[in-house]
Design an enzyme around this catalytic site. Sequence first.
Site, PDB file in Angstrom:
ATOM      1  N   GLU A  92     137.318  47.294   4.071  1.00  0.00           N
ATOM      2  CA  GLU A  92     136.966  47.878   5.369  1.00  0.00           C
ATOM      3  C   GLU A  92     138.058  47.634   6.395  1.00  0.00           C
ATOM      4  O   GLU A  92     138.728  46.609   6.366  1.00  0.00           O
ATOM      5  CB  GLU A  92     135.674  47.224   5.880  1.00  0.00           C
ATOM      6  CG  GLU A  92     134.503  47.475   4.970  1.00  0.00           C
ATOM      7  CD  GLU A  92     133.273  46.673   5.363  1.00  0.00           C
ATOM      8  OE1 GLU A  92     133.087  46.382   6.565  1.00  0.00           O
ATOM      9  OE2 GLU A  92     132.513  46.322   4.452  1.00  0.00           O
ATOM     10  N   CYS A 105     141.870  46.226  12.717  1.00  0.00           N
ATOM     11  CA  CYS A 105     141.424  45.005  12.062  1.00  0.00           C
ATOM     12  C   CYS A 105     141.469  45.300  10.571  1.00  0.00           C
ATOM     13  O   CYS A 105     140.778  46.200  10.092  1.00  0.00           O
ATOM     14  CB  CYS A 105     140.004  44.687  12.529  1.00  0.00           C
ATOM     15  SG  CYS A 105     139.226  43.363  11.621  1.00  0.00           S
ATOM     16  N   CYS A 112     135.592  37.692  -0.461  1.00  0.00           N
ATOM     17  CA  CYS A 112     136.070  36.427   0.091  1.00  0.00           C
ATOM     18  C   CYS A 112     135.456  35.266  -0.678  1.00  0.00           C
ATOM     19  O   CYS A 112     134.304  35.325  -1.101  1.00  0.00           O
ATOM     20  CB  CYS A 112     135.666  36.348   1.563  1.00  0.00           C
ATOM     21  SG  CYS A 112     136.414  34.948   2.418  1.00  0.00           S
ATOM     22  N   CYS A 116     131.310  31.362   4.016  1.00  0.00           N
ATOM     23  CA  CYS A 116     130.687  31.079   5.321  1.00  0.00           C
ATOM     24  C   CYS A 116     129.301  31.739   5.342  1.00  0.00           C
ATOM     25  O   CYS A 116     129.159  32.912   4.981  1.00  0.00           O
ATOM     26  CB  CYS A 116     131.541  31.621   6.467  1.00  0.00           C
ATOM     27  SG  CYS A 116     133.213  30.950   6.464  1.00  0.00           S
ATOM     28  N   CYS A 119     128.529  35.146   7.222  1.00  0.00           N
ATOM     29  CA  CYS A 119     129.464  36.262   7.051  1.00  0.00           C
ATOM     30  C   CYS A 119     129.071  37.182   5.896  1.00  0.00           C
ATOM     31  O   CYS A 119     128.823  36.717   4.780  1.00  0.00           O
ATOM     32  CB  CYS A 119     130.863  35.702   6.817  1.00  0.00           C
ATOM     33  SG  CYS A 119     132.111  36.986   6.701  1.00  0.00           S
ATOM     34  N   SER A 191     143.817  35.479  11.425  1.00  0.00           N
ATOM     35  CA  SER A 191     142.612  34.668  11.604  1.00  0.00           C
ATOM     36  C   SER A 191     142.326  33.883  10.331  1.00  0.00           C
ATOM     37  O   SER A 191     142.355  34.431   9.234  1.00  0.00           O
ATOM     38  CB  SER A 191     141.434  35.592  11.929  1.00  0.00           C
ATOM     39  OG  SER A 191     140.272  34.848  12.171  1.00  0.00           O
ATOM     40  N   SER A 214     138.796  30.181  13.003  1.00  0.00           N
ATOM     41  CA  SER A 214     137.340  30.307  13.094  1.00  0.00           C
ATOM     42  C   SER A 214     136.753  28.900  13.061  1.00  0.00           C
ATOM     43  O   SER A 214     136.679  28.279  12.002  1.00  0.00           O
ATOM     44  CB  SER A 214     136.830  31.135  11.914  1.00  0.00           C
ATOM     45  OG  SER A 214     137.438  32.396  11.952  1.00  0.00           O
ATOM     46  N   LEU A 215     136.369  28.403  14.213  1.00  0.00           N
ATOM     47  CA  LEU A 215     135.929  27.014  14.321  1.00  0.00           C
ATOM     48  C   LEU A 215     134.408  26.922  14.181  1.00  0.00           C
ATOM     49  O   LEU A 215     133.895  26.235  13.322  1.00  0.00           O
ATOM     50  CB  LEU A 215     136.405  26.428  15.655  1.00  0.00           C
ATOM     51  CG  LEU A 215     136.470  24.931  15.760  1.00  0.00           C
ATOM     52  CD1 LEU A 215     137.387  24.330  14.706  1.00  0.00           C
ATOM     53  CD2 LEU A 215     136.939  24.522  17.158  1.00  0.00           C
ATOM     54  N   ASN A 290     126.675  38.147  14.862  1.00  0.00           N
ATOM     55  CA  ASN A 290     126.243  39.467  14.437  1.00  0.00           C
ATOM     56  C   ASN A 290     125.159  39.282  13.398  1.00  0.00           C
ATOM     57  O   ASN A 290     125.369  38.543  12.440  1.00  0.00           O
ATOM     58  CB  ASN A 290     127.428  40.153  13.749  1.00  0.00           C
ATOM     59  CG  ASN A 290     127.836  41.395  14.472  1.00  0.00           C
ATOM     60  OD1 ASN A 290     127.014  42.263  14.728  1.00  0.00           O
ATOM     61  ND2 ASN A 290     129.103  41.458  14.800  1.00  0.00           N
ATOM     62  N   CYS A 333     133.129  43.069   9.876  1.00  0.00           N
ATOM     63  CA  CYS A 333     133.557  43.400   8.518  1.00  0.00           C
ATOM     64  C   CYS A 333     132.721  42.789   7.408  1.00  0.00           C
ATOM     65  O   CYS A 333     132.172  41.718   7.543  1.00  0.00           O
ATOM     66  CB  CYS A 333     135.021  43.046   8.343  1.00  0.00           C
ATOM     67  SG  CYS A 333     136.024  44.433   8.847  1.00  0.00           S
TER      68      CYS A 333
HETATM   69  N1  SAH Z   1     138.583  34.642   6.917  1.00  0.00           N
HETATM   70  C1  SAH Z   1     139.112  34.791   8.222  1.00  0.00           C
HETATM   71  C2  SAH Z   1     139.077  36.218   8.767  1.00  0.00           C
HETATM   72  C3  SAH Z   1     137.873  37.069   8.484  1.00  0.00           C
HETATM   73  S1  SAH Z   1     136.402  36.872   9.434  1.00  0.00           S
HETATM   74  C4  SAH Z   1     138.405  33.841   9.182  1.00  0.00           C
HETATM   75  O1  SAH Z   1     137.474  33.185   8.772  1.00  0.00           O
HETATM   76  O2  SAH Z   1     138.834  33.720  10.329  1.00  0.00           O
HETATM   77  C5  SAH Z   1     136.806  37.318  11.056  1.00  0.00           C
HETATM   78  C6  SAH Z   1     135.956  36.596  12.081  1.00  0.00           C
HETATM   79  O3  SAH Z   1     134.610  37.091  12.109  1.00  0.00           O
HETATM   80  C7  SAH Z   1     135.863  35.104  11.811  1.00  0.00           C
HETATM   81  O4  SAH Z   1     135.996  34.383  13.005  1.00  0.00           O
HETATM   82  C8  SAH Z   1     134.458  34.995  11.266  1.00  0.00           C
HETATM   83  O5  SAH Z   1     134.004  33.686  11.342  1.00  0.00           O
HETATM   84  C9  SAH Z   1     133.717  36.004  12.114  1.00  0.00           C
HETATM   85  N2  SAH Z   1     132.420  36.415  11.597  1.00  0.00           N
HETATM   86  C10 SAH Z   1     132.058  36.616  10.321  1.00  0.00           C
HETATM   87  N3  SAH Z   1     130.763  36.970  10.246  1.00  0.00           N
HETATM   88  C11 SAH Z   1     130.306  37.010  11.506  1.00  0.00           C
HETATM   89  C12 SAH Z   1     129.039  37.302  12.083  1.00  0.00           C
HETATM   90  N4  SAH Z   1     127.987  37.636  11.328  1.00  0.00           N
HETATM   91  N5  SAH Z   1     128.927  37.252  13.427  1.00  0.00           N
HETATM   92  C13 SAH Z   1     130.004  36.943  14.196  1.00  0.00           C
HETATM   93  N6  SAH Z   1     131.196  36.644  13.713  1.00  0.00           N
HETATM   94  C14 SAH Z   1     131.358  36.665  12.380  1.00  0.00           C
END
Ligand code: SAH
Length: 350
Positions: A92, A105, A112, A116, A119, A191, A214-215, A290, A333
């Site tokens: 995507e 983006c 992945c 997480c 996600c 990121s 992504s903290l 999200n 995404c």
């Molecule tokens: N793997 C990388 C980049 C992909 S995710 C990373 O972790 O940074 C891009 C961003 O979207 C990251 O900050 C991730 O934590 C966030 N993200 C993923 N799912 C999400 C959700 N459901 N709501 C809000 N942010 C989300």
Amino acid sequence: MKTDIRAFTFDKLNSELSSLGLPAFRTKQIFKWLHQYGCSSFDEMTNISKALRAQLEERFYIGSCYVEDKYVSSIDGTVKYLFRLHDGEYIESVIMKYKYGYTICVSSQVGCKMGCTFCASAIAGFKRNLTAGEIEVQLIAAQKDLNIKISHIVLMGIGEPLDNFDNLIDFLNNVNNPDGLNISMRNITVSTCGIVPNIYRLIDYNLQLTLTVSLHASNDNIRSRTMPVSRKYSIDELLSACKVYAEKTGRRVSFEYTLIKGVNDSAENAKELSLRLKGMLCHVNLIPVNDVKESGNISCSREEILKFQNILKRNGINATIRRTLGADINASCGQLRRLKKRGEIDENCC
Ligand code: SAH
């Protein structure tokens, strides 16, 4: 087995072509066809002979992607693509329009491994790395389809860019090349969920790009509940690497903090985060989570997010709230690939 010729850096392309006995000027010509003009077949390379095109075709393929589904937000014009790759896998990309131009983006992997919990990319599972060419071709395909020039790139799509490190570096090299898309490093954001050794590897390249981390938590206990990577690298190790990044490159590090109700959104969390980030050249981006159905996570209200932001600000930490773009098209995404794998389709597809 053919290899993706769009994945080669200029130098690698040069050595491949010279091993076929081609003169050096051909490298520049072919590089431009692949990266500046974004061709998807050797037949488009009209200033090289048919015999040479056939020779290239025998050894290489041109990494390309095809629009499987396309969604256009009726709220803000954000466009989201579900692209199909040559092997039938899906990725995507999202195109957002800002005052300063178009940002894409892009995805860096098919799926992945990071897991997480909030996600959607993790839910659909990991398949493979994208080649440098396949990361870049998302830009090329979107530019052609929308007839636009993209000026900014964020690697925030499906996948973990630092888990596909070598291809990431080749991709950065190629998009930055004046004979390619010629996008400035300063307009590129990588990121990461925090693969610490690879942050140090990135530091060694001393690139002027923006590092976003992504903290999503103020301590290891909370972070390990949502981000398995934190069981391998502690928050202190991660923040130390970020400090070195900021010092070495002079670039401000960005932290993504997705607020999840009852998990990481308390006043104590905001205070703890402020203490941890104090004195660092950084910025915090607060994001309402999200909704991804399977995760069961609940988003915070606007007021709760403002409260969290105020605590950070009072403690001297620069913090903004992420504007949500493409809210009506599942723009975050991983969601489309997941639906596609289940044989479902988003109702907003056009
Ligand atoms: N793997 C990388 C980049 C992909 S995710 C990373 O972790 O940074 C891009 C961003 O979207 C990251 O900050 C991730 O934590 C966030 N993200 C993923 N799912 C999400 C959700 N459901 N709501 C809000 N942010 C989300």
